[in-house]
Enzyme design. Sequence first.
Site, mmCIF file in Angstrom:
data_model
loop_
_atom_site.group_PDB
_atom_site.id
_atom_site.type_symbol
_atom_site.label_atom_id
_atom_site.label_comp_id
_atom_site.label_asym_id
_atom_site.label_seq_id
_atom_site.Cartn_x
_atom_site.Cartn_y
_atom_site.Cartn_z
ATOM 1 N N GLN A 213 0.830 -1.204 0.000
ATOM 2 C CA GLN A 213 0.000 0.000 0.000
ATOM 3 C C GLN A 213 0.863 1.253 0.000
ATOM 4 O OE1 GLN A 213 -3.055 0.946 -0.358
ATOM 5 N NE2 GLN A 213 -2.847 3.055 0.375
ATOM 6 N N GLU A 214 1.972 1.209 0.725
ATOM 7 C CA GLU A 214 2.826 2.394 0.838
ATOM 8 C C GLU A 214 3.642 2.645 -0.429
ATOM 9 O OE1 GLU A 214 2.872 4.601 3.014
ATOM 10 O OE2 GLU A 214 2.088 3.790 4.880
ATOM 11 N N SER A 215 4.240 1.585 -1.006
ATOM 12 C CA SER A 215 5.241 1.823 -2.052
ATOM 13 C C SER A 215 5.168 0.874 -3.246
ATOM 14 C CB SER A 215 6.641 1.688 -1.449
ATOM 15 O OG SER A 215 6.875 0.323 -1.086
#
Length: 476
Positions: free
Chosen positions: A310-312
């Site tokens: 989700q972040e990267s």
Amino acid sequence: MRPPRRLLSLTLVGLLSVALLLVMIHEATPRLAPPSESGTLRVATRNAATIYYLDRHQRAVGPEHDLVRRFAAANAWQVEWELFETTAEVLAALEDGAVHLAAAGLTHLPSRDARFARGPAHTEIVEQLVCHRDDRPLPRRVSELAGVEVRVTAASSYSERLQSLVNAHTGFRFREDPRNTETLLAAVAEQEVECTVADSNIVRMTRRHFPHLEVALNLTAGEPLGWYLPDDQAPLAAQARQWMASAAGKTALAAIRQRYYSHIGEFDFVDLRALNRRIDERLPRFLDLFLAAEAKTGMPADLLAALAYQESHWDPEAVSPTGVRGIMMLTRNTAASLGVANRLDPAAAIDGGARYLADRHRRLPESIPEPDRTYLALASYNLGRGHLLDARELARELGKNPDSWADMKEVLPLKADRRYYPRTRYGYARGYEPVHYVERIRNYLDVIAAALGERSRADGTAPEQSAPLAGSPATG
């Protein structure tokens, strides 16, 4: 010529003997004592993400599993599970009286009502024709099914549905298959089978793992899934229906929908295709780091992988316009507080991100049940602990449960509402973002956990009955 009287007499004696023998065999067949006497509810089910499966900790979970357990607990009964591969085997166990109840994603049908005692319904589904999206043109109307290869699991509601189409539409044929619905959907995804039929809740779950599956058309407007019982268990069936209609039953249904289905949004082919491709191409580079972080912090590796995606999207050199960096997208201040000198070093970043999430998780009250505590920890990772505490206090003021993720999903967006945020300690925040953030992580988690489970089974490190997670709780 009439048969001799003695021969006729012997024939009658023989027939009576056979009849008596059949009666004796029937009476000798042991019938299950009702659970009210034995204290044990014996249940036939199947291994599937929408029914019953083992999570990463080898704990039995699943929508049908959870409902049955709550029904049994309301009556102080133990549950004994009988696992079968196909619907046909589940129905055979019912027919033989080998179980008290079948909870296996069974559609309520008149033909089944005639054979069994009908239990409560719990989920409405649509039967859908599913094909591979690259097979063109796809049949979009029933009249276009002639010549399409359709296979469905044997003795299923799908078979009955398609048989009526065979009778009504010249040129349409289908084949029954001994494999279960989930296996046939995988065969369609691999283009081994042209099309199959599945319930919409199964399709909704499975398409995330096989994004090339496409719903060609709906075959029904809506039908109920529910439980069935042997025909001699009518009192138990009535008891189950009464419980499902009670406040306790409705609470159980709401909990099941929240845990297993609420986070699955609209199907996004591009996003899910990219995720499945990156599971093969990128995740293996970092899997050992996620596992090491799990061993150190207690945060599950698949949850950390979903958070990092989700972040990267598992890009160790990711940089956002706001200055967060790395595979876990840590801010400069957070990285410094964790002792992470280089946010672009995936080993340091994953270790730091796991420790940060574990800290968010640990600082929440222990009274918050899982998986809600993990979801709130993820929201804190995204929004900050101060804003989460504000939202929890706001929930109490509004008569909501601050320990419930279902309630907090409604309250968090109010941190961006000028009617509410001015009276909170930390003020305005984009409170709708952590809701979207957590729900996407939950969705990614299901897909990642299933992929890791398949690899573990291939390596011989996981049991055969493992299956996709649905809201995996983190360890405390």
